[in-house]
Write a protein that holds these residues in place. Structure first.
Motif, PDB file in Angstrom:
ATOM      1  N   ILE A 144      59.915  30.941  50.701  1.00 52.31           N
ATOM      2  CA  ILE A 144      59.546  29.520  50.544  1.00 52.31           C
ATOM      3  C   ILE A 144      58.494  29.142  51.594  1.00 52.31           C
ATOM      4  O   ILE A 144      57.571  28.378  51.311  1.00 52.31           O
ATOM      5  N   ILE A 154      65.420  21.374  50.159  1.00 49.49           N
ATOM      6  CA  ILE A 154      66.106  22.525  49.555  1.00 49.49           C
ATOM      7  C   ILE A 154      67.392  22.010  48.916  1.00 49.49           C
ATOM      8  O   ILE A 154      68.210  21.366  49.577  1.00 49.49           O
ATOM      9  N   VAL A 204      62.950  22.467  46.206  1.00 49.35           N
ATOM     10  CA  VAL A 204      63.195  23.855  45.808  1.00 49.35           C
ATOM     11  C   VAL A 204      64.691  23.996  45.526  1.00 49.35           C
ATOM     12  O   VAL A 204      65.515  23.825  46.426  1.00 49.35           O
ATOM     13  N   VAL A 206      67.760  26.253  44.896  1.00 49.17           N
ATOM     14  CA  VAL A 206      68.088  27.659  45.181  1.00 49.17           C
ATOM     15  C   VAL A 206      69.499  27.967  44.701  1.00 49.17           C
ATOM     16  O   VAL A 206      70.381  27.121  44.777  1.00 49.17           O
TER      17      VAL A 206
END
Ligand code: R5P
Length: 282
Positions: A144, A154, A204, A206
Motif C-alpha cells: 500500500i 484502511i 483500502v 483489506v
C-alpha cells in the motif's frame, strides 16, 4: 535442502528457493487416461521443503502424491493457501469438519507445517505435527505504501478482520476501522466505517480472502456513495470465484491485488521472503 512444489505454486516455490539459495526439483505432472493425477519427481534431497497451495481437490491430491514421492526425506510442508479451512466446525448436524480432514491428511509424511494467513488459527491444532502460521499483513502494508496514497483509510470488511487491518495500517501509521452493517429495513442494508468517515479519502479494504468478492463489492459501492475518493482492495488469498475480479472492478474499485499464495496475474505481494525466513529459523 531442496524445494519441490505442486503445479499451483511453481512461481512462489521458485522464489522461495532463490531466497534460500537452493534449487527447485523438476517435477513432471500429468494424468492417466482416466483422469487420475500422476507425477514423477527428479532427484530428491535428504531435506525437502514441499510447497503447495490447496485450492481445490486436485491440488490436494497432487500435494499428497508429492509428499509420498519425497518419502525418503525429512519434509517440511508449506501450505500457502489451505482450502477447506473455512469449514472449521460443524455448523449444521451432519456436516464434516473439513479443515480437520485436510489437516490430518496433510500431516502424513511431514515433520512440520507452515501456513500463511490461515482463515482460522484454531485449525493449526488439527495437524498432527507442529504447525505455525505466517501473516502477510505487513507485506500488504508495504505494498500500500508503494501506492503513495494521501492519508489512506484502511478498512476491514468486518469486526473479525480488525486486527489484520490494524497490522496493515501500522506499516504507514495510517488510520484503520472496520465496516459495520446496519439493517435499514427488511430489504436494505447500509455498510459504513464504524467510527471514521470515508468522505474525500482513499480507502483500502483489506481481507485475508476474497472469494466471491460480494462483501467488498457491496462495501465499495456504498463507500463511493458516502463520498470516498478512491477505493482499493488488497487481500492475501485471491480465490476470485465466479468472476469476482471483474465484479470488483465493475464497482469502480481502482485496484484489486492479492499475494502469490494463489498465483494470479494480480499477485503483487509475495509470501516468498516470509516463508524463506521461517524455514531458515528452524
Ligand atoms: C470471511 O470470514 C473471510 O475473511 C472473507 O471475508 C470472506 O471469505 C470473503 O468472502 P467473499 O469474497 O465471498 O465475500
Amino acid at each position: 535442502m531442496k524445494v519441490i512444489c505442486t503445479e499451483k505454486s511453481q512461481i512462489l516455490a521458485t522464489q522461495v528457493a532463490r531466497a534460500l539459495k537452493t534449487t527447485v526439483v523438476d517435477v513432471r505432472y500429468s494424468r492417466f487416461p482416466d483422469g487420475e493425477l500422476y507425477l514423477i519427481a527428479g532427484e530428491i534431497d535428504d531435506e525437502m521443503v514441499i510447497i503447495g497451495s490447496v485450492v481445490d481437490s486436485d491440488s490436494l491430491v497432487q500435494l499428497m502424491l508429492l509428499v509420498d514421492a519425497c518419502d525418503r526425506a525429512t519434509n517440511r510442508l508449506i501450505l500457502p493457501y489451505m482450502a477447506y479451512a473455512r469449514q472449521d466446525k460443524q455448523f449444521k448436524a451432519g456436516e464434516p469438519v473439513s479443515s480437520r480432514v485436510v489437516a490430518r491428511a496433510l500431516s502424513q509424511g511431514v515433520s512440520e507445517v507452515i501456513t500463511v494467513n490461515i482463515h482460522e488459527k484454531g485449525v493449526l491444532g488439527s495437524f498432527t505435527v507442529p504447525a505455525q502460521n505466517l501473516s502477510l499483513a505487513k507485506d500488504i502494508g508495504s505494498y500500500i505504501k508503494t501506492l503513495r496514497l494521501n492519508n489512506p483509510l484502511i478498512l476491514a470488511p468486518d469486526e473479525g478482520a480488525i486486527t489484520f487491518a490494524e497490522q496493515v495500517a501500522s506499516v504507514g501509521g495510517w488510520e484503520y476501522d472496520h465496516l459495520e452493517k446496519t439493517r435499514l429495513n427488511g430489504v436494505d442494508v447500509k455498510m459504513a466505517p464504524r467510527q471514521l468517515s470515508a468522505k474525500s479519502r482513499s480507502v483500502v479494504i483489506v481481507d485475508d480472502i476474497i472469494s466471491t468478492g460480494g462483501t467488498i463489492a457491496t462495501a465499495a459501492g456504498m463507500l463511493y456513495r458516502q463520498g470516498a475518493k478512491d477505493v482499493f482492495t488488497a487481500c492475501v488469498h485471491g480465490v476470485f470465484t465466479g468472476g469476482a475480479y471483474t465484479h470488483l472492478m465493475a464497482t469502480g474499485i481502482r485496484d484489486v491485488v492479492c499475494s502469490d499464495t494463489i498465483e494470479r496475474s494480480c499477485s503483487r505481494i509475495s509470501a516468498a521472503d516470509q516463508i524463506a525466513n521461517a524455514i531458515r529459523k528452524h
